[in-house]
Design a protein around this motif. Structure first.
Motif, mmCIF file in Angstrom:
data_model
loop_
_atom_site.group_PDB
_atom_site.id
_atom_site.type_symbol
_atom_site.label_atom_id
_atom_site.label_comp_id
_atom_site.label_asym_id
_atom_site.label_seq_id
_atom_site.Cartn_x
_atom_site.Cartn_y
_atom_site.Cartn_z
ATOM 1 N N ASN A 126 34.444 23.729 11.237
ATOM 2 C CA ASN A 126 34.118 24.470 12.447
ATOM 3 C C ASN A 126 32.600 24.516 12.596
ATOM 4 O OD1 ASN A 126 34.080 26.102 14.638
ATOM 5 N ND2 ASN A 126 35.191 27.788 13.706
ATOM 6 N N PRO A 127 32.062 23.909 13.629
ATOM 7 C CA PRO A 127 30.606 23.881 13.797
ATOM 8 C C PRO A 127 30.023 25.151 14.407
ATOM 9 C CG PRO A 127 31.628 22.623 15.522
ATOM 10 C CD PRO A 127 32.735 23.066 14.596
ATOM 11 N N ALA A 128 30.812 26.197 14.538
ATOM 12 C CA ALA A 128 30.371 27.402 15.236
ATOM 13 C C ALA A 128 29.165 28.056 14.574
ATOM 14 C CB ALA A 128 31.517 28.400 15.340
ATOM 15 N N LEU A 129 29.124 28.102 13.259
ATOM 16 C CA LEU A 129 28.005 28.740 12.564
ATOM 17 C C LEU A 129 26.708 27.965 12.801
ATOM 18 C CD1 LEU A 129 27.033 30.962 10.685
ATOM 19 C CD2 LEU A 129 27.582 29.483 8.763
ATOM 20 N N VAL A 130 26.794 26.650 12.778
ATOM 21 C CA VAL A 130 25.603 25.827 13.017
ATOM 22 C C VAL A 130 25.151 25.977 14.470
ATOM 23 C CG1 VAL A 130 24.659 23.496 12.938
ATOM 24 C CG2 VAL A 130 26.318 24.213 11.237
ATOM 25 N N VAL A 131 26.088 26.006 15.397
ATOM 26 C CA VAL A 131 25.749 26.159 16.809
ATOM 27 C C VAL A 131 25.125 27.540 17.057
ATOM 28 C CG1 VAL A 131 26.705 26.293 19.145
ATOM 29 C CG2 VAL A 131 27.480 24.514 17.595
ATOM 30 N N ALA A 132 25.643 28.569 16.416
ATOM 31 C CA ALA A 132 25.067 29.908 16.552
ATOM 32 C C ALA A 132 23.658 29.961 15.965
ATOM 33 C CB ALA A 132 25.965 30.935 15.865
ATOM 34 N N THR A 133 23.433 29.259 14.879
ATOM 35 C CA THR A 133 22.092 29.196 14.293
ATOM 36 C C THR A 133 21.125 28.492 15.230
ATOM 37 O OG1 THR A 133 23.092 29.121 12.091
ATOM 38 C CG2 THR A 133 20.790 28.467 12.260
ATOM 39 N N VAL A 134 21.569 27.400 15.839
ATOM 40 C CA VAL A 134 20.725 26.679 16.799
ATOM 41 C C VAL A 134 20.405 27.574 17.991
ATOM 42 C CG1 VAL A 134 20.639 24.730 18.404
ATOM 43 C CG2 VAL A 134 21.523 24.405 16.101
ATOM 44 N N ALA A 135 21.377 28.321 18.471
ATOM 45 C CA ALA A 135 21.145 29.231 19.593
ATOM 46 C C ALA A 135 20.127 30.303 19.228
ATOM 47 C CB ALA A 135 22.460 29.872 20.028
ATOM 48 N N ALA A 136 20.223 30.844 18.015
ATOM 49 C CA ALA A 136 19.267 31.852 17.561
ATOM 50 C C ALA A 136 17.863 31.257 17.453
ATOM 51 C CB ALA A 136 19.714 32.431 16.227
ATOM 52 N N LEU A 137 17.762 30.027 16.978
ATOM 53 C CA LEU A 137 16.455 29.372 16.889
ATOM 54 C C LEU A 137 15.876 29.094 18.275
ATOM 55 C CD1 LEU A 137 16.950 26.900 13.911
ATOM 56 C CD2 LEU A 137 15.499 28.932 13.989
ATOM 57 N N HIS A 138 16.725 28.733 19.237
ATOM 58 C CA HIS A 138 16.257 28.540 20.605
ATOM 59 C C HIS A 138 15.708 29.860 21.168
ATOM 60 C CE1 HIS A 138 16.999 24.464 21.948
ATOM 61 N NE2 HIS A 138 18.186 24.477 21.372
ATOM 62 N N LEU A 139 16.398 30.962 20.902
ATOM 63 C CA LEU A 139 15.920 32.266 21.371
ATOM 64 C C LEU A 139 14.601 32.644 20.701
ATOM 65 C CD1 LEU A 139 19.211 34.352 21.562
ATOM 66 C CD2 LEU A 139 17.732 33.668 23.445
ATOM 67 N N LEU A 140 14.491 32.366 19.410
ATOM 68 C CA LEU A 140 13.249 32.645 18.692
ATOM 69 C C LEU A 140 12.105 31.815 19.253
ATOM 70 C CD1 LEU A 140 11.862 34.059 16.274
ATOM 71 C CD2 LEU A 140 12.532 32.092 14.903
ATOM 72 N N ARG A 141 12.365 30.559 19.501
ATOM 73 C CA ARG A 141 11.343 29.666 20.063
ATOM 74 C C ARG A 141 10.935 30.109 21.448
ATOM 75 N NH1 ARG A 141 12.275 23.260 20.904
ATOM 76 N NH2 ARG A 141 13.878 24.071 22.283
ATOM 77 N N ALA A 142 11.898 30.497 22.275
ATOM 78 C CA ALA A 142 11.580 30.978 23.627
ATOM 79 C C ALA A 142 10.790 32.276 23.560
ATOM 80 C CB ALA A 142 12.856 31.178 24.433
ATOM 81 N N GLY A 143 11.087 33.127 22.593
ATOM 82 C CA GLY A 143 10.332 34.362 22.427
ATOM 83 C C GLY A 143 8.882 34.120 22.019
ATOM 84 N N CYS A 144 8.654 33.059 21.273
ATOM 85 C CA CYS A 144 7.277 32.720 20.870
ATOM 86 C C CYS A 144 6.446 32.213 22.038
ATOM 87 C CB CYS A 144 7.309 31.657 19.765
ATOM 88 S SG CYS A 144 7.927 32.242 18.198
ATOM 89 N N TRP A 145 7.070 31.644 23.057
ATOM 90 C CA TRP A 145 6.321 31.124 24.195
ATOM 91 C C TRP A 145 5.758 32.287 24.977
ATOM 92 C CZ3 TRP A 145 10.867 27.551 25.844
ATOM 93 C CH2 TRP A 145 10.922 26.471 24.982
#
Length: 81
Positions: A62-81
């Motif tokens: 189930n790739p859900a955990l990896v996809v959730a991690t990627v989503a969290a990293l995208h949010l972190l990256r967007a927050g840094c901008w």
């Protein structure tokens, strides 16, 4: 195809949006997050690969955990901008 296009949008947006954000806010330099960018790219490829393995071979991976991690990293990256 949707997952690959999403990966491309994530990569392109990670390069274009910080530039426009910095210019719009009048900052001298744009915020760079190279470690997060690399992690997002590699984890996105892993998530897409796991998804295809799950669908093609009918595994219980189930790739859900990896996809959730990627989503969290995208949010972190967007927050840094």
């Amino acid at each position: 195809a949707v997952l690959v296009i999403t990966l491309l949008v994530g990569i392109v947006a990670g390069r274009v949006l910080p530039f426009f954000t910095a210019k719009g806010l009048g900052l001298a330099a744009q915020v760079r997050t190279p470690k997060i960018d690399k992690a997002v790219m590699y984890l996105s490829i892993v998530a897409i690969t796991l998804f295809f393995i799950n669908k093609l071979f009918l595994n219980t991976i189930n790739p859900a955990l990896v996809v959730a991690t990627v989503a969290a990293l995208h949010l972190l990256r967007a927050g840094c901008w």
